[in-house]
Design a protein around this motif. Sequence first.
Motif, PDB file in Angstrom:
ATOM      1  N   GLU A   1      -2.688  11.220  12.874  1.00 18.82           N
ATOM      2  CA  GLU A   1      -3.761  11.445  11.914  1.00 18.82           C
ATOM      3  C   GLU A   1      -4.736  10.284  11.986  1.00 18.82           C
ATOM      4  O   GLU A   1      -4.328   9.139  12.202  1.00 18.82           O
TER       5      GLU A   1
ATOM      6  N   ILE B   1      -9.014  14.096  11.795  1.00 19.44           N
ATOM      7  CA  ILE B   1      -8.281  14.707  12.899  1.00 19.44           C
ATOM      8  C   ILE B   1      -6.786  14.592  12.638  1.00 19.44           C
ATOM      9  O   ILE B   1      -6.306  13.550  12.193  1.00 19.44           O
ATOM     10  N   SER B   2      -6.066  15.665  12.936  1.00 23.51           N
ATOM     11  CA  SER B   2      -4.607  15.601  12.886  1.00 23.51           C
ATOM     12  C   SER B   2      -4.046  16.418  14.046  1.00 23.51           C
ATOM     13  O   SER B   2      -4.640  17.413  14.472  1.00 23.51           O
ATOM     14  N   LEU B   3      -2.928  15.960  14.572  1.00 25.15           N
ATOM     15  CA  LEU B   3      -2.261  16.630  15.673  1.00 25.15           C
ATOM     16  C   LEU B   3      -0.763  16.526  15.442  1.00 25.15           C
ATOM     17  O   LEU B   3      -0.262  15.452  15.089  1.00 25.15           O
ATOM     18  N   THR B   4      -0.080  17.626  15.618  1.00 23.60           N
ATOM     19  CA  THR B   4       1.381  17.622  15.548  1.00 23.60           C
ATOM     20  C   THR B   4       1.924  18.305  16.798  1.00 23.60           C
ATOM     21  O   THR B   4       1.233  19.082  17.451  1.00 23.60           O
ATOM     22  N   GLY B   5       3.149  18.004  17.109  1.00 20.90           N
ATOM     23  CA  GLY B   5       3.829  18.600  18.250  1.00 20.90           C
ATOM     24  C   GLY B   5       5.163  17.913  18.452  1.00 20.90           C
ATOM     25  O   GLY B   5       5.702  17.299  17.520  1.00 20.90           O
TER      26      GLY B   5
ATOM     27  N   ASP C   1       3.300  13.137  15.417  1.00 23.50           N
ATOM     28  CA  ASP C   1       2.366  13.345  14.308  1.00 23.50           C
ATOM     29  C   ASP C   1       1.268  12.286  14.412  1.00 23.50           C
ATOM     30  O   ASP C   1       1.571  11.080  14.408  1.00 23.50           O
TER      31      ASP C   1
ATOM     32  N   ILE D   1       1.830  22.225  20.178  1.00 23.41           N
ATOM     33  CA  ILE D   1       0.689  21.429  19.724  1.00 23.41           C
ATOM     34  C   ILE D   1      -0.129  22.181  18.681  1.00 23.41           C
ATOM     35  O   ILE D   1      -0.463  23.347  18.871  1.00 23.41           O
ATOM     36  N   LYS D   2      -0.435  21.493  17.603  1.00 25.81           N
ATOM     37  CA  LYS D   2      -1.339  22.012  16.579  1.00 25.81           C
ATOM     38  C   LYS D   2      -2.369  20.917  16.309  1.00 25.81           C
ATOM     39  O   LYS D   2      -2.010  19.823  15.886  1.00 25.81           O
ATOM     40  N   LEU D   3      -3.631  21.218  16.567  1.00 29.72           N
ATOM     41  CA  LEU D   3      -4.719  20.269  16.386  1.00 29.72           C
ATOM     42  C   LEU D   3      -5.654  20.789  15.311  1.00 29.72           C
ATOM     43  O   LEU D   3      -6.046  21.953  15.329  1.00 29.72           O
ATOM     44  N   SER D   4      -5.983  19.917  14.384  1.00 30.60           N
ATOM     45  CA  SER D   4      -6.937  20.247  13.326  1.00 30.60           C
ATOM     46  C   SER D   4      -8.004  19.157  13.305  1.00 30.60           C
ATOM     47  O   SER D   4      -7.677  17.970  13.313  1.00 30.60           O
TER      48      SER D   4
ATOM     49  N   ASP E   1      -4.220  25.628  18.665  1.00 31.85           N
ATOM     50  CA  ASP E   1      -2.800  25.559  18.969  1.00 31.85           C
ATOM     51  C   ASP E   1      -2.602  25.737  20.473  1.00 31.85           C
ATOM     52  O   ASP E   1      -3.390  26.399  21.142  1.00 31.85           O
TER      53      ASP E   1
END
Length: 90
Positions: free
Chosen positions: A47, A33-37, A45, A16-19, A2
């Motif tokens: 993915e 991979i996923s990223l939100t912000g 968003d 930012i949240k990166l997984s 994050d």
Amino acid sequence: ADSASLTAAGRTVKDIKLSAKGKADIANPSADISLTGSVEEQPLDIEASLVSAAGKRAIRGLSLALGDNKVSGDLALDDQFLPVGTLTLA
């Protein structure tokens, strides 16, 4: 991972949240991979999945959304890792 914010090319991405999870196999790597912000108050968003089989790599389920703007599709990566495929813009 994050982060409160990141600025690139004059744009700030906030919250930012990166997984990412994957398999570090030299012959057949894979990753989800996923990223939100948010960018300028618009939700972001992203993915995608990197898949490998028989020495070929591809990006499957690519989905990028920024506010009402969306890009999606699947891409194959050639021997120089250049993408080949069709993306849908909405």
